[in-house]
Structure formats: structure tokens, C-alpha cells
Design a protein around this motif. Structure first.
Motif, PDB file in Angstrom:
ATOM      1  N   ASP A  61       0.815  -1.211   0.000  1.00  0.00           N
ATOM      2  CA  ASP A  61       0.000   0.000   0.000  1.00  0.00           C
ATOM      3  C   ASP A  61       0.853   1.267   0.000  1.00  0.00           C
ATOM      4  O   ASP A  61       1.915   1.322   0.633  1.00  0.00           O
ATOM      5  N   TRP A  62       0.353   2.285  -0.687  1.00  0.00           N
ATOM      6  CA  TRP A  62       0.982   3.624  -0.690  1.00  0.00           C
ATOM      7  C   TRP A  62       1.128   4.133   0.741  1.00  0.00           C
ATOM      8  O   TRP A  62       2.182   4.617   1.136  1.00  0.00           O
ATOM      9  N   ARG A  63       0.051   4.056   1.485  1.00  0.00           N
ATOM     10  CA  ARG A  63       0.032   4.265   2.922  1.00  0.00           C
ATOM     11  C   ARG A  63      -0.953   3.258   3.495  1.00  0.00           C
ATOM     12  O   ARG A  63      -1.740   2.693   2.738  1.00  0.00           O
TER      13      ARG A  63
ATOM     14  N   ARG B 200      -7.034  33.040   3.183  1.00  0.00           N
ATOM     15  CA  ARG B 200      -7.366  31.619   3.222  1.00  0.00           C
ATOM     16  C   ARG B 200      -6.510  30.806   2.269  1.00  0.00           C
ATOM     17  O   ARG B 200      -6.794  29.632   2.026  1.00  0.00           O
ATOM     18  N   ASP B 201      -5.450  31.396   1.709  1.00  0.00           N
ATOM     19  CA  ASP B 201      -4.491  30.599   0.943  1.00  0.00           C
ATOM     20  C   ASP B 201      -3.944  29.530   1.876  1.00  0.00           C
ATOM     21  O   ASP B 201      -3.536  29.816   3.013  1.00  0.00           O
ATOM     22  N   VAL B 202      -3.907  28.286   1.429  1.00  0.00           N
ATOM     23  CA  VAL B 202      -3.508  27.198   2.316  1.00  0.00           C
ATOM     24  C   VAL B 202      -2.518  26.275   1.623  1.00  0.00           C
ATOM     25  O   VAL B 202      -2.611  26.032   0.413  1.00  0.00           O
ATOM     26  N   ALA B 203      -1.562  25.787   2.400  1.00  0.00           N
ATOM     27  CA  ALA B 203      -0.652  24.732   1.957  1.00  0.00           C
ATOM     28  C   ALA B 203      -0.745  23.601   2.966  1.00  0.00           C
ATOM     29  O   ALA B 203      -0.711  23.838   4.178  1.00  0.00           O
ATOM     30  N   THR B 204      -0.913  22.394   2.480  1.00  0.00           N
ATOM     31  CA  THR B 204      -0.923  21.230   3.360  1.00  0.00           C
ATOM     32  C   THR B 204       0.374  20.462   3.171  1.00  0.00           C
ATOM     33  O   THR B 204       0.885  20.346   2.056  1.00  0.00           O
ATOM     34  N   VAL B 205       0.900  19.940   4.264  1.00  0.00           N
ATOM     35  CA  VAL B 205       2.085  19.088   4.227  1.00  0.00           C
ATOM     36  C   VAL B 205       1.748  17.817   4.997  1.00  0.00           C
ATOM     37  O   VAL B 205       1.382  17.878   6.173  1.00  0.00           O
ATOM     38  N   GLY B 206       1.841  16.677   4.317  1.00  0.00           N
ATOM     39  CA  GLY B 206       1.566  15.400   4.954  1.00  0.00           C
ATOM     40  C   GLY B 206       2.578  14.370   4.531  1.00  0.00           C
ATOM     41  O   GLY B 206       3.509  14.649   3.763  1.00  0.00           O
ATOM     42  N   GLN B 207       2.426  13.164   5.035  1.00  0.00           N
ATOM     43  CA  GLN B 207       3.341  12.084   4.727  1.00  0.00           C
ATOM     44  C   GLN B 207       2.819  11.276   3.548  1.00  0.00           C
ATOM     45  O   GLN B 207       1.705  10.766   3.567  1.00  0.00           O
TER      46      GLN B 207
ATOM     47  N   GLY C 203       6.887   6.161   2.093  1.00  0.00           N
ATOM     48  CA  GLY C 203       8.213   6.234   2.678  1.00  0.00           C
ATOM     49  C   GLY C 203       8.417   7.473   3.507  1.00  0.00           C
ATOM     50  O   GLY C 203       9.545   7.913   3.730  1.00  0.00           O
ATOM     51  N   ASP C 204       7.300   8.061   4.002  1.00  0.00           N
ATOM     52  CA  ASP C 204       7.335   9.284   4.797  1.00  0.00           C
ATOM     53  C   ASP C 204       7.903  10.475   4.031  1.00  0.00           C
ATOM     54  O   ASP C 204       8.320  11.470   4.636  1.00  0.00           O
ATOM     55  N   LEU C 205       7.901  10.425   2.711  1.00  0.00           N
ATOM     56  CA  LEU C 205       8.282  11.595   1.935  1.00  0.00           C
ATOM     57  C   LEU C 205       7.208  12.665   2.101  1.00  0.00           C
ATOM     58  O   LEU C 205       6.011  12.363   2.049  1.00  0.00           O
ATOM     59  N   PRO C 206       7.590  13.917   2.311  1.00  0.00           N
ATOM     60  CA  PRO C 206       6.567  14.960   2.438  1.00  0.00           C
ATOM     61  C   PRO C 206       5.829  15.159   1.123  1.00  0.00           C
ATOM     62  O   PRO C 206       6.442  15.204   0.052  1.00  0.00           O
ATOM     63  N   MET C 207       4.514  15.268   1.218  1.00  0.00           N
ATOM     64  CA  MET C 207       3.679  15.500   0.048  1.00  0.00           C
ATOM     65  C   MET C 207       2.798  16.697   0.335  1.00  0.00           C
ATOM     66  O   MET C 207       2.143  16.765   1.372  1.00  0.00           O
ATOM     67  N   ILE C 208       2.787  17.641  -0.592  1.00  0.00           N
ATOM     68  CA  ILE C 208       2.101  18.906  -0.342  1.00  0.00           C
ATOM     69  C   ILE C 208       0.903  19.083  -1.265  1.00  0.00           C
ATOM     70  O   ILE C 208       0.778  18.425  -2.297  1.00  0.00           O
ATOM     71  N   GLY C 209       0.039  19.999  -0.862  1.00  0.00           N
ATOM     72  CA  GLY C 209      -1.048  20.475  -1.716  1.00  0.00           C
ATOM     73  C   GLY C 209      -1.240  21.947  -1.417  1.00  0.00           C
ATOM     74  O   GLY C 209      -0.955  22.396  -0.298  1.00  0.00           O
ATOM     75  N   VAL C 210      -1.692  22.704  -2.374  1.00  0.00           N
ATOM     76  CA  VAL C 210      -1.918  24.131  -2.153  1.00  0.00           C
ATOM     77  C   VAL C 210      -3.239  24.545  -2.779  1.00  0.00           C
ATOM     78  O   VAL C 210      -3.730  23.911  -3.713  1.00  0.00           O
ATOM     79  N   GLU C 211      -3.792  25.620  -2.239  1.00  0.00           N
ATOM     80  CA  GLU C 211      -4.958  26.256  -2.842  1.00  0.00           C
ATOM     81  C   GLU C 211      -4.919  27.734  -2.485  1.00  0.00           C
ATOM     82  O   GLU C 211      -4.625  28.092  -1.334  1.00  0.00           O
ATOM     83  N   VAL C 212      -5.189  28.579  -3.461  1.00  0.00           N
ATOM     84  CA  VAL C 212      -5.145  30.023  -3.235  1.00  0.00           C
ATOM     85  C   VAL C 212      -6.525  30.622  -3.463  1.00  0.00           C
ATOM     86  O   VAL C 212      -7.338  30.083  -4.209  1.00  0.00           O
ATOM     87  N   ASP C 213      -6.755  31.735  -2.790  1.00  0.00           N
ATOM     88  CA  ASP C 213      -8.044  32.418  -2.899  1.00  0.00           C
ATOM     89  C   ASP C 213      -8.178  33.209  -4.193  1.00  0.00           C
ATOM     90  O   ASP C 213      -9.289  33.392  -4.694  1.00  0.00           O
ATOM     91  N   GLU C 214      -7.049  33.686  -4.716  1.00  0.00           N
ATOM     92  CA  GLU C 214      -7.095  34.539  -5.899  1.00  0.00           C
ATOM     93  C   GLU C 214      -6.137  34.017  -6.961  1.00  0.00           C
ATOM     94  O   GLU C 214      -5.017  33.599  -6.638  1.00  0.00           O
ATOM     95  N   PRO C 215      -6.544  34.024  -8.235  1.00  0.00           N
ATOM     96  CA  PRO C 215      -5.644  33.602  -9.313  1.00  0.00           C
ATOM     97  C   PRO C 215      -4.363  34.437  -9.313  1.00  0.00           C
ATOM     98  O   PRO C 215      -4.376  35.620  -8.955  1.00  0.00           O
TER      99      PRO C 215
END
Length: 214
Positions: free
Chosen positions: A29-31, A136-143, A146-158
Motif C-alpha cells: 500500500d501507498w500508505r 485563506r491561501d492554504v498549503a498542506t504538508v503530509g506524509q 516512505g514518509d516523503l513529504p507530500m504537499i497540496g496548495v490552494e489560493v483564494d485569488e488567481p
């Protein structure tokens, strides 16, 4: 134990790619409870503890030349009541570990839809944002694997996308960082590339039926 996919990704990040032999490799499994198909040029990795018979997957078209990402293969891996995420572009970059990054921990953004989605497939998700509490611009950092950090982002304005991608790299230690973007989200994909990410593979996550129903 570190997930074996982590070493594959680290090798590919420095130009040591999997053999483009048209084959595919079964991995865990991936996780925990989350499977994935990760497809490189000419070779794919099927990460799942719920492995159907190899002959069954190959009958459905599973191979390293794009077949591992066929809908029929994903449905077989997830089961009839499983959850299947969209097919994403998998991106890599390296953290820069600046001493004074622009982003800071923003636990008040933990209910942001981007953070809620990240917690479905990543471990120990932390939300970051800017000092202005109204942004409300947000960045997520998770595992990731192999515990490599994986991120996601979303911004309020283009127009802010490449900045937040760059800022999250400033925040993270100087090691490999993963991100995934839907290929149709061209604006976000261009922003990630401008910020220093490179395309390495595709990834499609899934949660088999027993876990998705629990």
C-alpha cells in the motif's frame, strides 16, 4: 520500514529511471489502507495490499505503457464499493529550508476543503498559511510513501499559485518533496513548474471497499 517506492522516486529524481520495459511491479500500500498506481515512462508500480491475481490485472490491460492507469484496472484494485481518486500528475522538487519562511502553521485552516481531502490519503497533515489571518491561501504538508513529504496548495485569488508553491519549498527541509496536480488544472500545473517542481510520473490513489466503508 520505508516504503520501497520512496527509493524508486529518489532514484528517478536524479535521473535513474525505472526500466522502460512495459512491465509493472507490485508493491505494498501507498500508505496504510490507501493504494496507488504510480506510472513512469514505460513502467508502473501497483501499490496495494489487496492484490488481485496478476493474470487478472493483465487481462484488464495492466502494463507499463499506460495500461496500469486504465479505469478497469483501478476499479479492480479498489473493488466495487471502493473510492478512486482522480489521475494526477506526480511532481517533485527539493525543499530549501529557509530560516524565515513566509508560511507559518495555521491550525485554523484545518477545516479547509484542501486539508480535509489531504487527510484522506496522507499521514500527519499540517496546514500552513500566511500571517494575515484573513487570507485563506492554504498549503498542506503530509506524509506520502516512505514518509516523503507530500504537499497540496490552494489560493483564494488567481496568480498566487507559483508564489505559494515556492513558499512551501522554502518552509521544508532540503530533501525530496512530492506534489500532485490534476492534469486538467493547467493553471496550478504551470504554477508548480514555475516554482521549481518537475514532472516525474502519474499517480492515482484509491481506498478499497473495506476501508472506505469503515
Amino acid at each position: 520500514m520505508r516504503h520501497p517506492l520512496a527509493s524508486v522516486l529518489r532514484a528517478a529524481a536524479v535521473g535513474r529511471w525505472p526500466a522502460a520495459d512495459g512491465g509493472w511491479t507490485a508493491l505494498p500500500d501507498w500508505r496504510p489502507g490507501v493504494g496507488a498506481v504510480v506510472a513512469f515512462t514505460g513502467h508502473a508500480y501497483v501499490c496495494s495490499d489487496r492484490q488481485p491475481a496478476r493474470e487478472r490485472l493483465e487481462t484488464l490491460g495492466c502494463n507499463g505503457f499506460g495500461g496500469a492507469t486504465l479505469p478497469a484496472v483501478a476499479m479492480e484494485l479498489a473493488g466495487p464499493h471502493g473510492w478512486i481518486d482522480c489521475l494526477d500528475v506526480l511532481l517533485i522538487a527539493h525543499g530549501r529550508g529557509l530560516q524565515a519562511p513566509a508560511l507559518r502553521a495555521r491550525p485554523d485552516l484545518a477545516d479547509h476543503p484542501r486539508a480535509v481531502h489531504a487527510r484522506l490519503t496522507r499521514g500527519e497533515v499540517t496546514t500552513f498559511g500566511y500571517a494575515d489571518p484573513h487570507r485563506r491561501d492554504v498549503a498542506t504538508v503530509g506524509q506520502g510513501p516512505g514518509d516523503l513529504p507530500m504537499i497540496g496548495v490552494e489560493v483564494d485569488e488567481p496568480g498566487r499559485g507559483s508564489r505559494i508553491f515556492a513558499d512551501v519549498l522554502d518552509l521544508l527541509p532540503p530533501d525530496l518533496v512530492l506534489a500532485s496536480v490534476a492534469p486538467g488544472n493547467a493553471r496550478s500545473l504551470r504554477a508548480a513548474l514555475r516554482a521549481g517542481f518537475g514532472i516525474i510520473a502519474s499517480v492515482q490513489l484509491f481506498v478499497p471497499a473495506a476501508e472506505s466503508d469503515g
